[in-house]
Motif scaffolding. Structure first.
Motif, PDB file in Angstrom:
ATOM      1  N   VAL A  30       0.820  -1.200   0.000  1.00  0.00           N
ATOM      2  CA  VAL A  30       0.000   0.000   0.000  1.00  0.00           C
ATOM      3  C   VAL A  30       0.858   1.256   0.000  1.00  0.00           C
ATOM      4  N   VAL A  31       0.234   2.361  -0.408  1.00  0.00           N
ATOM      5  CA  VAL A  31       0.911   3.650  -0.470  1.00  0.00           C
ATOM      6  C   VAL A  31       1.156   4.157   0.949  1.00  0.00           C
ATOM      7  N   LEU A  32       2.415   4.484   1.242  1.00  0.00           N
ATOM      8  CA  LEU A  32       2.808   4.919   2.579  1.00  0.00           C
ATOM      9  C   LEU A  32       3.383   6.329   2.552  1.00  0.00           C
ATOM     10  N   LEU A  33       3.349   6.977   3.697  1.00  0.00           N
ATOM     11  CA  LEU A  33       4.043   8.248   3.863  1.00  0.00           C
ATOM     12  C   LEU A  33       5.527   7.940   4.002  1.00  0.00           C
ATOM     13  N   ARG A  34       6.358   8.618   3.210  1.00  0.00           N
ATOM     14  CA  ARG A  34       7.784   8.301   3.174  1.00  0.00           C
ATOM     15  C   ARG A  34       8.621   9.565   3.311  1.00  0.00           C
ATOM     16  N   VAL A  86       3.988   2.225  10.572  1.00  0.00           N
ATOM     17  CA  VAL A  86       4.110   2.965   9.324  1.00  0.00           C
ATOM     18  C   VAL A  86       2.822   3.741   9.100  1.00  0.00           C
ATOM     19  N   GLN A  87       2.905   4.809   8.323  1.00  0.00           N
ATOM     20  CA  GLN A  87       1.770   5.708   8.119  1.00  0.00           C
ATOM     21  C   GLN A  87       1.117   5.437   6.764  1.00  0.00           C
ATOM     22  N   VAL A  88      -0.088   4.873   6.801  1.00  0.00           N
ATOM     23  CA  VAL A  88      -0.815   4.516   5.583  1.00  0.00           C
ATOM     24  C   VAL A  88      -1.617   5.725   5.112  1.00  0.00           C
ATOM     25  N   ILE A  89      -1.361   6.169   3.892  1.00  0.00           N
ATOM     26  CA  ILE A  89      -2.067   7.333   3.344  1.00  0.00           C
ATOM     27  C   ILE A  89      -3.506   6.959   3.017  1.00  0.00           C
ATOM     28  N   ALA A  90      -4.436   7.827   3.401  1.00  0.00           N
ATOM     29  CA  ALA A  90      -5.865   7.568   3.223  1.00  0.00           C
ATOM     30  C   ALA A  90      -6.316   7.897   1.800  1.00  0.00           C
ATOM     31  N   TYR A  91      -7.082   6.992   1.218  1.00  0.00           N
ATOM     32  CA  TYR A  91      -7.737   7.209  -0.075  1.00  0.00           C
ATOM     33  C   TYR A  91      -9.239   7.051   0.123  1.00  0.00           C
ATOM     34  N   TYR A  92     -10.022   7.688  -0.743  1.00  0.00           N
ATOM     35  CA  TYR A  92     -11.478   7.582  -0.631  1.00  0.00           C
ATOM     36  C   TYR A  92     -12.107   7.668  -2.014  1.00  0.00           C
TER      37      TYR A  92
END
Length: 387
Positions: A123-127, A140-146
């Motif tokens: 999944v897309v993470l904050l990097r 890890v910080q998972v970026i929110a999608y909607y």
């Protein structure tokens, strides 16, 4: 066509190393030994989550962060190990029994080891600017999608200041299914990174080893140049095999050279990854970092150092041309076109548009943008080639 020079070195992460957060105005600590924020389909199902299907072309899937949150299995993926903590075994009950549950077959002789066995859904993470996942409180910080109202395409959710929203967690560390911004509550999901045909990087070592041998035999047999898309060519014949390009990418990023090959001026290793990827896909920072980990370019807490990579689209492509078929008076005619003004004309004014680097210095975003630009040029030339 001109390209920046690339220096090869490894970045060793120390537990106290501090990185500036990419596109977010805060600073956090990165830790050693962290997992890369991937969760297998089996674990997602075990935790009570079910995918709701595929979304946009980029491969974001609804349900990666499901309503039920992530349970114990995903805790081991999304939480960095705590020093001295005893971790439960994830090994299934049949592990170690020849042939698994069915009791037959087993691993074929000579199959070699597979890269990326631990990678399921990514999944897309904050990097940080080097592409290393940001870790806060061990997660890890998972970026929110909607899904916007009436849309079937996942898009990133942003704060009023434009920074990405991170999916919150409950006290147990499970990802929550909703986020409230102001007075609006959104159902949120993690966006899956679809590697497409780059997934072949998970194949046994011997697959890429064979492709590397084939590619090097070609590259050492004649004069090496760059074709109009920036790919390596020998005596005018482009190395266009995705497998061979991925093997060359792995070798170059690991060693900083290709044995026995004098690389032409303006060679950019991002072109190798682009030539290995789907022409109609997308290469993001997450794509690059996940692939580097699968291939072993990243090892443990040691990440490839992109700090010296400084990409400029206009400098690279403003004078680059290619001969393609152009429709004139109802007939397709071979015509030389400027690639910058043709491929990168996002506002349709006949002129190319440069990429605006969100960071003050180079980094993983520069490399990923370069790779995706090469991919876009390869797609354009392929679709309009003179045949």
């Amino acid at each position: 066509m001109t390209h920046p020079a690339f220096n090869i070195k490894k970045l060793i992460l120390a537990g106290s190393a501090v990185f500036t957060l990419l596109a977010v105005p805060m600073v956090v600590n990165s830790v050693t030994g962290l997992d890369l924020g991937v969760i297998s389909s089996a674990q997602a199902a075990e935790d009570g989550g079910a995918k709701k299907g595929s979304a946009n072309k980029g491969g974001a899937k609804k349900g990666a962060a499901n309503k039920g949150g992530q349970g114990k299995g995903s805790d081991k993926i999304f939480r960095a190990p705590v020093s001295g903590e005893e971790e439960d075994s994830d090994r299934p009950v049949w592990a170690g029994v020849k042939g698994g549950k069915a009791g037959g077959g087993g691993k074929p002789a000579g199959a070699g080891s597979k890269k990326g066995d631990l990678f399921g859904d990514m999944v897309v993470l904050l990097r940080d600017p080097n592409g290393v996942p940001i870790v806060v409180d061990g997660y890890v910080q998972v970026i929110a999608y909607y899904y916007p109202t009436g849309s079937t395409t996942l898009v990133p959710l942003t704060n009023p200041d434009g920074t990405p929203v991170i999916i919150p967690r409950n006290a147990e560390g499970d990802l929550l299914p909703t986020v409230t911004i102001g007075t609006t509550t959104y159902e949120v999901f993690g966006a899956e990174v679809d590697l497409g045909r780059l997934s072949v990087g998970r194949a046994p070592d011997k697959v890429l080893a064979h492709s590397l041998t084939e590619a090097l035999s070609k590259l050492t047999s004649g004069t090496v140049t760059l074709d109009s898309t920036g790919r390596l060519a020998v005596d005018g014949v482009t190395i266009d095999s995705p497998l061979e390009n991925l093997a060359l990418y792995d070798k170059y990023m690991t060693t900083g050279s290709l044995p026995g090959v004098t690389l032409p001026a303006n060679f950019n290793p991002a072109s190798l990854l682009a030539a290995a990827a789907d022409k109609y896909g997308e290469i993001s920072v997450d794509t690059v970092v996940y692939m580097n980990s699968i291939l072993g370019i990243n090892t443990g807490a040691t990440y490839y150092d992109f700090s010296t990579v400084d990409y400029d689209r206009a400098t690279t492509w403003s004078t680059a041309t290619a001969i393609v078929l152009v429709l004139k008076d109802g007939v397709y005619v071979p015509t030389e076109v400027n690639l910058y003004n043709t491929v990168f004309d996002t506002n349709l004014d006949g002129l190319g548009d440069n990429w605006v680097d969100p960071t003050a210095v180079g980094g993983a975003d520069d490399f990923a943008t370069a790779a995706d630009d090469y991919r876009a040029v390869i797609e354009f030339v392929h679709d309009n080639a003179v045949r």
